[in-house]
Design a protein around this motif. Structure first.
Motif, PDB file in Angstrom:
ATOM      1  N   TYR A 116     -10.460 -13.304   1.621  1.00 38.11           N
ATOM      2  CA  TYR A 116     -10.103 -12.020   2.216  1.00 38.11           C
ATOM      3  C   TYR A 116     -10.557 -11.999   3.676  1.00 38.11           C
ATOM      4  CZ  TYR A 116      -9.797  -7.239   3.613  1.00 38.11           C
ATOM      5  OH  TYR A 116      -9.487  -6.121   4.330  1.00 38.11           O
ATOM      6  N   ARG A 153     -10.621  -7.225  -0.856  1.00 36.45           N
ATOM      7  CA  ARG A 153      -9.466  -6.644  -1.532  1.00 36.45           C
ATOM      8  C   ARG A 153      -8.598  -7.771  -2.050  1.00 36.45           C
ATOM      9  NH1 ARG A 153      -7.035  -2.807   2.259  1.00 36.45           N
ATOM     10  NH2 ARG A 153      -6.123  -4.638   3.268  1.00 36.45           N
ATOM     11  N   ASP A 162      -5.920  -5.204  -8.415  1.00 39.65           N
ATOM     12  CA  ASP A 162      -6.163  -4.451  -7.182  1.00 39.65           C
ATOM     13  C   ASP A 162      -7.622  -4.026  -7.044  1.00 39.65           C
ATOM     14  OD1 ASP A 162      -3.518  -4.746  -6.482  1.00 39.65           O
ATOM     15  OD2 ASP A 162      -2.904  -2.857  -7.399  1.00 39.65           O
ATOM     16  N   GLU A 179     -10.962  -3.562  -4.929  1.00 40.48           N
ATOM     17  CA  GLU A 179     -11.279  -3.305  -3.522  1.00 40.48           C
ATOM     18  C   GLU A 179     -12.710  -2.807  -3.392  1.00 40.48           C
ATOM     19  OE1 GLU A 179      -8.587  -1.400  -0.300  1.00 40.48           O
ATOM     20  OE2 GLU A 179      -9.843   0.245  -1.014  1.00 40.48           O
ATOM     21  N   ASN A 208       0.811  -1.223   0.000  1.00 40.56           N
ATOM     22  CA  ASN A 208       0.000   0.000   0.000  1.00 40.56           C
ATOM     23  C   ASN A 208       0.841   1.268   0.000  1.00 40.56           C
ATOM     24  OD1 ASN A 208       0.943   0.220   2.641  1.00 40.56           O
ATOM     25  ND2 ASN A 208      -0.957  -0.512   3.566  1.00 40.56           N
ATOM     26  N   SER A 237      -1.114  -6.150   0.249  1.00 37.44           N
ATOM     27  CA  SER A 237      -1.049  -4.691   0.378  1.00 37.44           C
ATOM     28  C   SER A 237      -0.438  -4.275   1.710  1.00 37.44           C
ATOM     29  CB  SER A 237      -2.443  -4.072   0.235  1.00 37.44           C
ATOM     30  OG  SER A 237      -3.244  -4.327   1.374  1.00 37.44           O
ATOM     31  N   VAL A 271     -13.025  -2.303   5.120  1.00 39.00           N
ATOM     32  CA  VAL A 271     -12.670  -2.991   3.886  1.00 39.00           C
ATOM     33  C   VAL A 271     -13.436  -4.314   3.860  1.00 39.00           C
ATOM     34  CG1 VAL A 271     -10.831  -4.020   2.511  1.00 39.00           C
ATOM     35  CG2 VAL A 271     -10.381  -1.944   3.821  1.00 39.00           C
ATOM     36  N   ARG A 322     -14.945  -1.183  -0.267  1.00 36.84           N
ATOM     37  CA  ARG A 322     -14.820  -0.666   1.098  1.00 36.84           C
ATOM     38  C   ARG A 322     -15.824   0.436   1.338  1.00 36.84           C
ATOM     39  NH1 ARG A 322      -9.612   1.237   2.836  1.00 36.84           N
ATOM     40  NH2 ARG A 322     -10.817   2.209   4.495  1.00 36.84           N
TER      41      ARG A 322
END
Length: 626
Positions: free
Chosen positions: A409, A448, A621, A623, A119, A392, A445, A625
């Motif tokens: 995840y 991801r 990538d 995601e 990240n 990340s 989150v 959230r």
């Protein structure tokens, strides 16, 4: 000096388990309706341990610059006394699971030699010498409902090392008092010489623990049957040098001091076989409580169930017959690839199912206590404390285990939440439940992945979703075979080395051409604040119609919701997205259109009608959230 390394795996945690008929009731919390995780067992817990779940606490990580007596990198890597030499760096580490460092104060974190995290944040690690770190760990125990900690005590003639351990123990005392958690000392006799270990521990207990540090005077020091608790780990193991005579002498001495003595013993202590030396049967009977080591003894549910029948139940009954309490050990998983070789993710956590099966068997056997191995053991991947969720949160130039390494995840606090629920179930505060009862994440989150080996993995590979869109007018690249979709490595990646790739040929200039691939099976509640983001890399203009789609549990889709990204471009694949031969990020506040719905699966799609030709696009990538 050696740490606790059993013949196969290592390190333990104290979960206070007891046998039917010997249960001490916790007056501060009585059985009743289940409270949400995070509210469980936050009240001050009683000092007895027969009906408690205790976590083993190492507190042994240090770093150069932390102000400790040793002021060196320790347990993260093999550093040099009062030097930054040997700091953790690629190929130079002795831990497998990377911690989640996001909640520690800056002054408790120290720069490593790794590249930044995935990240972009600097790759730093905490020092257990910091009071802020110890306080944070005990705050987590309180927040998530873990009763307390068995503080590991390793003995050596190195005064500097012992000064470091004394300081950490004092900080544990302060933190336990502030959070209402229990604590007690657990001596680990691994690596200690048989001729000297008894006197060393006697002196340490009287002069340091009771005298100098006065730990046993704390209102949070564990007391059972009016006696302060002490544990001795390592008695009777075949790969330890201690003799039956010396071990018996130490236990007798502690009993004469008026203490309640727990024995961390081999798996096969009762039968004096396998990992247990012969001739220790009478020694084991001297303990008030028996806690057999289990880390590495099983991997699959059938093995866990077999262990219950061959060890847990017979051990429970033997202890009841001989007037001892019983404290089974459970652990979340194991790996020491970085430290000691062996396969990556050697004993997978299986999304919490591995830990939960052990807890279920303990409770179903009528045992109201347990020892979790361990709270902060990042070395061998047994920690339940907050850890990196995915790639990340780990350095980009070194492999580390993450909580999502099983392909699901999982949030960094998942195993704290799960340990809290296991505590409630084992102690009879919640109903006996055979399956993991909590979600993998509670946000912010929700999902991801970058497709890396330690990220959430595809649920389906190269599988058209017939109810989510299907496929029409699309073949494989060049017009042969089928359209292709999956994870690729070493081609294109926004971060790391992997990405999702979809490729094929659009054969229909009229009537529409599309291919909707199932990718991830999820269950994500959409709120008004929920946002979807992802990166795409199109290799030609047709590939600009490669994108991410979402299917809701009610059968509706993101593409038909009217949603747009933050730039006003429609989220339907028919809208051109990104720049050819470049990575472009898409962000959409999908909650504006989908709030109140639940995402059922994530799709990777191609959909465009007007033109024909080959397309090849990458997605990375992803995601979701709040």
């Amino acid at each position: 000096m050696k740490t606790r390394r059993s013949s196969r795996l290592l390190l333990a945690v104290s979960l206070a388990l007891n046998v039917a008929g010997c249960v001490e009731q916790d007056e501060s919390i009585q059985p009743g309706p289940s409270n949400p995780v995070g509210e469980a067992r936050q009240a001050v817990v009683s000092q007895g341990i027969k009906d408690k779940v205790i976590a083993g606490y190492q507190g042994w990580f240090s770093a150069h610059g932390d102000g400790s007596p040793v002021e060196r990198w320790y347990h993260w890597s093999g550093g040099v006394y009062r030097s930054n030499e040997g700091m953790p760096a690629p190929g130079h580490q002795s831990f497998d699971l990377y911690p989640d460092i996001s909640e520690y104060p800056p002054g408790s974190l120290f720069q490593t030699g790794y590249a930044p995290l995935g990240n972009g944040a600097p790759a730093k690690l905490f020092s257990s010498y910091s009071a802020d770190v110890v306080n944070k760990h005990f705050q987590w125990m309180q927040q998530y409902g873990i009763d307390g900690a068995a503080v590991q005590r390793f003995m050596t003639t190195d005064g500097v090392f012992m000064a470091h351990r004394n300081s950490v123990a004092t900080k544990v005392k302060t933190a336990a008092e502030a959070t209402g958690r229990l604590f007690y000392i657990m001596y680990d006799i691994s690596g200690m010489d048989d001729a000297t270990f008894v006197q060393m521990i006697k002196d340490d207990w009287t002069k340091t623990i009771v005298g100098q540090l006065q730990l046993t005077t704390s209102p949070r020091y564990a007391v059972q049957d009016g006696k302060p608790v002490v544990a001795i780990w390592g008695v009777g193991f075949t790969d330890r040098s201690n003799s039956a005579a010396r071990s018996s002498e130490l236990i007798d001495w502690f009993r004469a001091q008026g203490t309640y003595v727990i024995g961390g013993v081999p798996t096969n202590w009762r039968t004096s076989s396998g990992d247990s030396k012969p001739g220790f049967t009478e020694v084991y009977k001297k303990f008030h409580m028996i806690s057999p080591w289990t880390v590495g003894r099983y991997k699959h549910d059938v093995e866990i169930d077999s262990y219950k029948n061959t060890h847990v139940i017979p051990d429970r009954d033997y202890c009841a017959t001989h007037g001892m309490a019983y404290q089974p050990v459970l652990f979340p998983g194991f790996a020491w690839y970085n430290w000691n070789g062996g396969p990556k993710n050697e004993l997978p956590r299986r999304g919490g199912a591995f830990l939960w099966r052990q807890a279920f068997n303990i409770r179903s056997a009528g045992i109201p206590a347990a020892y979790i191995a361990m709270f902060d053991e990042y070395d061998e991947g047994t920690a339940i404390a907050k850890a990196a969720e995915d790639s990340s949160m780990t350095p980009t130039n070194q492999y580390f285990l993450t909580l999502s390494s099983d392909g699901i995840y999982i949030s960094s606090d998942f195993y704290l939440r799960l340990a809290g629920k296991a505590t409630r179930m084992i102690e009879g505060l919640d109903a006996l439940t055979p399956t993991v009862p909590i979600p993998y994440t509670n946000g912010p989150v929700w999902f991801r992945t970058g497709g890396e080996e330690t990220d959430a993995a595809l649920t389906w590979s190269n599988t058209i979703d017939p109810t989510g869109g299907g496929s029409v007018g699309v073949t494989g690249p060049g017009g042969t075979g089928g359209v292709g979709f999956g994870v690729v490595s070493g081609e294109r990646a926004h971060g790391g080395s992997r990405a999702l790739r979809i490729s094929g040929r659009d054969t229909a200039a009229t009537g529409g051409s599309f291919a909707y691939f199932k990718a991830y099976d999820v269950h994500i509640p959409v709120q008004a604040s929920t946002q979807l983001s992802f990166w795409t890399y199109p290799q030609n203009s047709l590939s600009q119609h490669v994108t991410v789609d979402l299917i809701m549990t009610d059968g509706s889709s993101l593409r038909d919701s009217g949603a747009t990204d933050v730039n006003g471009i429609g989220m339907h694949p028919g809208a051109s997205r990104g720049t050819v031969n470049a990575w472009t990020q898409t962000k959409s506040r999908i909650g504006q259109w989908l709030a109140g719905k639940t995402i059922d699966r994530i799709l990777i799609t191609y959909d465009y009608g007007p033109l024909t030709g080959d397309f090849l696009g990458y997605v990375d990538d992803i995601e979701i959230r709040d």
